[in-house]
Design an enzyme around this catalytic site. Structure first.
Site, PDB file in Angstrom:
ATOM      1  N   CYS A 118       0.805  -1.227   0.000  1.00 54.62           N
ATOM      2  CA  CYS A 118       0.000   0.000   0.000  1.00 54.62           C
ATOM      3  C   CYS A 118       0.837   1.276   0.000  1.00 54.62           C
ATOM      4  O   CYS A 118       0.305   2.365  -0.247  1.00 54.62           O
ATOM      5  CB  CYS A 118      -0.943  -0.001   1.191  1.00 54.62           C
ATOM      6  SG  CYS A 118      -2.105  -1.385   1.197  1.00 54.62           S
ATOM      7  N   HIS A 261      -3.002   7.050   2.788  1.00 52.66           N
ATOM      8  CA  HIS A 261      -3.491   5.792   2.234  1.00 52.66           C
ATOM      9  C   HIS A 261      -4.840   5.467   2.853  1.00 52.66           C
ATOM     10  O   HIS A 261      -5.002   5.494   4.073  1.00 52.66           O
ATOM     11  CB  HIS A 261      -2.480   4.681   2.524  1.00 52.66           C
ATOM     12  CG  HIS A 261      -3.051   3.306   2.343  1.00 52.66           C
ATOM     13  ND1 HIS A 261      -3.689   2.923   1.185  1.00 52.66           N
ATOM     14  CD2 HIS A 261      -3.099   2.238   3.188  1.00 52.66           C
ATOM     15  CE1 HIS A 261      -4.099   1.677   1.309  1.00 52.66           C
ATOM     16  NE2 HIS A 261      -3.762   1.238   2.519  1.00 52.66           N
ATOM     17  N   ASN A 291     -10.428   0.078   0.439  1.00 54.64           N
ATOM     18  CA  ASN A 291      -8.964   0.137   0.431  1.00 54.64           C
ATOM     19  C   ASN A 291      -8.482  -0.422  -0.901  1.00 54.64           C
ATOM     20  O   ASN A 291      -8.605  -1.621  -1.165  1.00 54.64           O
ATOM     21  CB  ASN A 291      -8.422  -0.688   1.601  1.00 54.64           C
ATOM     22  CG  ASN A 291      -6.904  -0.691   1.680  1.00 54.64           C
ATOM     23  OD1 ASN A 291      -6.203  -0.428   0.709  1.00 54.64           O
ATOM     24  ND2 ASN A 291      -6.380  -1.024   2.851  1.00 54.64           N
TER      25      ASN A 291
END
Length: 342
Positions: A118, A261, A291
């Protein structure tokens, strides 16, 4: 030693684009398949819907769509290099980036993948910025693309509720540090001692699957230790953000927008509280897309810019955390670009 002619050279965002697949999965859809509910998912993650790819699609398809929009946004038909940050490459070998470059009609430019989970997009920005600052390249397409639906255990309500598929991309060009869009200093870090907190155990050289040596079913899927990840994500993004703000000569009060993020709304809230940033300054689109791993920051930037929340000259802090463990941050003043999304 930096050559005199390159001393003030910086990477500047010249265009940005994003793409989400058509198929939307709601919390109600998941509740019909798993022991979960809309209330359970929203209370723990802040997520209501997520997009997933259809059968026959792959990460490269997402990357090509986002990359083409970023190129159009920048008004340039070509670049000198392509970086694709992804945890879900089309194949273990070769990398996905050369295929993406070819399909975008970019010829034989250097192209490679970045595996920082990520944090991959921020890592990609740092690598591309270095190549531009050194004079090796003039324009670089940096893409964050992931199709997490392809690596999730269909029986795992936690991971299926959290992750979605998508891609976002920027075109970086050579410019000067005092321009809007110029990427500021970077702070990057990792901690491999905690690699097992976010992992897919099987499929690599350590735990290969074969007919003679099958692996456990769950080991072929993405696994995450949620509570420990939460704690580390908040600590690492907060620490990294403070470090890069100091290097930029900014204070928290100077920041107009924090684009972190999009891991989990509770994590976003905790990072904001740790930094002392008012909630309204924290960009969030996780409710609609979930996500999306390496794609999350550019997707959030496109959404904020298209809505008018992000305006030219605004001071922006980017920060990310992912498997590895990895983390990274940078700063910039938002440029006058036309964001192109789906």
């Amino acid at each position: 030693m930096v050559q005199p002619g390159l001393r003030d050279r910086s990477a500047v965002i010249a265009g940005i684009g994003s793409w989400l697949p058509n198929h939307v999965v709601t919390n109600e859809d998941l509740a019909a398949q798993l022991d979960t509910s809309d209330e359970w998912i929203r209370s723990r993650t802040g997520i209501g819907t997520r997009h997933v790819i259809d059968e026959g699609m792959a990460t490269s398809d997402l990357a090509v769509e986002a990359g083409s929009r970023a190129l159009k946004s920048a008004g340039c038909p070509d670049v000198d290099g392509v970086l694709v940050a992804t945890t879900t490459p089309d194949r273990p070998c070769p990398a996905t980036a050369p295929d993406v470059a070819s399909r975008l009609g970019l010829g034989s430019v250097p192209a490679f993948d970045i595996a920082a989970v990520c944090s991959g997009f921020v890592y990609g920005l740092a690598v591309a910025s270095g190549l531009i600052a050194l004079g090796a390249l003039e324009r670089v397409l940096v893409i964050g693309a992931d199709a997490y639906s392809t690596i999730l255990d269909p029986r795992d309500r936690t991971t299926r509720a959290v992750f979605g598929d998508g891609a976002g991309a920027v075109v970086l060009r050579a410019g000067h540090a005092d321009e809007d869009g110029a990427l500021g200093p970077f702070d990057l870090g990792s901690d491999g001692a905690l690699a097992d907190l976010i992992t897919i155990p099987a499929g690599g050289s350590r735990q290969r699957s074969s007919p003679d040596r099958p692996v456990e079913r769950e080991d072929v899927y993405f696994q995450m230790q949620g509570k420990k990840v939460f704690k580390n994500a908040v600590a690492r993004m907060s620490e990294s953000a403070r470090e890069v703000l100091g290097r930029s000569g900014w204070t928290v009060e100077d920041v107009d927008h924090v684009v972190a993020h999009q891991a989990n709304q509770r994590i976003l809230n905790a990072v904001a509280a740790e930094l002392g940033v008012p909630g309204e300054r924290v960009v969030s689109n996780i409710e609609r897309v979930g996500n999306t791993s390496a794609a999350s920051i550019p997707l959030a930037l496109v959404d904020a810019a298209r809505s008018g929340a992000l305006r030219p000259g605004d001071r922006v802090l980017l920060t990310a955390f992912g498997g590895g463990l990895t983390w990274g941050s940078t700063t910039l003043r938002w440029p006058d670009v036309v964001p192109l999304g789906r």
